[in-house]
Design a protein around this motif. Structure first.
Motif, PDB file in Angstrom:
ATOM      1  N   PRO A   1      67.890  40.118  38.947  1.00 31.55           N
ATOM      2  CA  PRO A   1      67.514  41.516  39.190  1.00 31.55           C
ATOM      3  C   PRO A   1      68.172  42.147  40.410  1.00 31.55           C
ATOM      4  O   PRO A   1      68.205  43.363  40.523  1.00 31.55           O
TER       5      PRO A   1
ATOM      6  N   ARG B   1      55.546  43.243  34.287  1.00 32.49           N
ATOM      7  CA  ARG B   1      55.822  42.456  33.076  1.00 32.49           C
ATOM      8  C   ARG B   1      55.576  43.276  31.820  1.00 32.49           C
ATOM      9  O   ARG B   1      56.348  43.205  30.868  1.00 32.49           O
TER      10      ARG B   1
ATOM     11  N   LEU C   1      58.840  42.029  38.098  1.00 30.30           N
ATOM     12  CA  LEU C   1      58.295  41.209  37.029  1.00 30.30           C
ATOM     13  C   LEU C   1      57.213  40.247  37.498  1.00 30.30           C
ATOM     14  O   LEU C   1      56.538  39.635  36.685  1.00 30.30           O
TER      15      LEU C   1
ATOM     16  N   ALA D   1      69.802  43.443  29.234  1.00 30.42           N
ATOM     17  CA  ALA D   1      68.437  43.269  29.750  1.00 30.42           C
ATOM     18  C   ALA D   1      68.200  41.822  30.173  1.00 30.42           C
ATOM     19  O   ALA D   1      67.597  41.565  31.224  1.00 30.42           O
TER      20      ALA D   1
ATOM     21  N   LEU E   1      66.002  50.601  37.031  1.00 34.76           N
ATOM     22  CA  LEU E   1      65.974  49.385  36.219  1.00 34.76           C
ATOM     23  C   LEU E   1      65.963  48.139  37.096  1.00 34.76           C
ATOM     24  O   LEU E   1      65.269  47.169  36.801  1.00 34.76           O
TER      25      LEU E   1
ATOM     26  N   GLU F   1      67.293  40.566  33.883  1.00 34.98           N
ATOM     27  CA  GLU F   1      66.068  39.799  34.107  1.00 34.98           C
ATOM     28  C   GLU F   1      66.372  38.507  34.860  1.00 34.98           C
ATOM     29  O   GLU F   1      65.618  38.104  35.742  1.00 34.98           O
TER      30      GLU F   1
ATOM     31  N   THR G   1      62.188  45.532  26.534  1.00 33.96           N
ATOM     32  CA  THR G   1      62.902  44.511  25.755  1.00 33.96           C
ATOM     33  C   THR G   1      62.547  44.597  24.274  1.00 33.96           C
ATOM     34  O   THR G   1      63.406  44.375  23.419  1.00 33.96           O
TER      35      THR G   1
ATOM     36  N   LEU H   1      62.518  47.777  38.468  1.00 32.73           N
ATOM     37  CA  LEU H   1      61.631  47.292  37.416  1.00 32.73           C
ATOM     38  C   LEU H   1      61.826  45.794  37.202  1.00 32.73           C
ATOM     39  O   LEU H   1      60.864  45.034  37.136  1.00 32.73           O
ATOM     40  N   ALA H   2      63.070  45.354  37.105  1.00 30.50           N
ATOM     41  CA  ALA H   2      63.344  43.928  36.919  1.00 30.50           C
ATOM     42  C   ALA H   2      62.839  43.121  38.109  1.00 30.50           C
ATOM     43  O   ALA H   2      62.397  41.980  37.950  1.00 30.50           O
TER      44      ALA H   2
ATOM     45  N   TRP I   1      58.367  45.841  31.376  1.00 25.69           N
ATOM     46  CA  TRP I   1      59.606  45.162  30.988  1.00 25.69           C
ATOM     47  C   TRP I   1      59.535  44.704  29.531  1.00 25.69           C
ATOM     48  O   TRP I   1      60.499  44.827  28.782  1.00 25.69           O
ATOM     49  N   GLN I   2      58.392  44.174  29.099  1.00 24.71           N
ATOM     50  CA  GLN I   2      58.230  43.754  27.711  1.00 24.71           C
ATOM     51  C   GLN I   2      58.388  44.935  26.761  1.00 24.71           C
ATOM     52  O   GLN I   2      58.948  44.796  25.679  1.00 24.71           O
TER      53      GLN I   2
END
Length: 142
Positions: free
Chosen positions: A66, A22, A16, A59, A9, A63, A29, A12-13, A25-26
Motif C-alpha cells: 500500500p 476492510r 486495511l 488492486a 486509494l 493491497e 475488489t 484506503l489500502a 476494500w472488499q
C-alpha cells in the motif's frame, strides 16, 4: 463522479487494519471482479486491439504494497478507464466511492496505549492540528 485519486486509494489500502477499511476494500475488489467486456487482464486480443484491465491485478498489487504510489496510480488509472468505457461499472463505482467517502468521514477512532509507563503527555482523539507541547524535564535523582 468525483475522480478517485491515487492518494485516496493508497490511504484506503493502508487502512486495511480496521474493520471499516476492510469492508470498503472488499467492496472495491468485488466491483473490479465483475465481468467486463471479456477482458480481465492487460494485453492484446487476437485482432490486436488493446484489452482493458479489470483492475484485479492492480488492486492485488496495491493491497500487497500500500505504500507504493505506482500501484495506487495504476489502480486509479484502471478504474478511470474502465468507468469511461462501461456505464454500468461507472455507476457502481460511483456508488461505492460515495459509500467509501461516507465511511471515512464517520471518523471511527480507536486509541490504545500499552507498553508500561508513559513519560509524557498522551493525547487521544482524531484530527489534531497546531498543537505545541512545552515541557521541561526535571531530574529526580538528586
Amino acid at each position: 463522479m468525483d475522480p478517485i485519486t491515487a492518494a485516496a486509494l493508497a490511504a484506503l489500502a493502508g487502512s486495511l487494519g480496521s474493520e471499516a477499511g476492510r469492508q470498503v476494500w472488499q467492496g472495491l475488489t468485488a466491483l473490479v471482479r465483475r465481468p467486463f467486456g471479456g477482458a480481465s487482464a492487460q494485453g492484446t486480443q487476437d485482432d490486436g486491439t488493446l484489452q482493458v484491465s479489470s483492475g484485479e491485478l492492480e488492486a492485488a498489487a496495491l493491497e500487497r504494497d500500500p505504500a507504493n504510489p505506482m500501484h495506487a496510480q495504476a489502480l486509479a488509472t484502471c478504474l478511470g478507464v474502465r468507468a469511461a468505457l462501461d456505464g454500468e461499472f461507472r455507476g457502481l463505482l460511483n456508488e461505492w466511492w460515495q459509500q467509501a467517502q461516507a465511511i471515512s468521514l464517520r471518523g471511527d477512532v480507536q486509541n490504545s496505549i500499552s507498553g508500561g509507563t508513559q513519560n509524557g503527555p498522551v493525547l487521544q482523539g482524531r484530527d489534531f492540528s497546531n498543537l505545541t507541547f512545552n515541557m521541561t524535564r526535571t531530574r529526580t535523582d538528586r
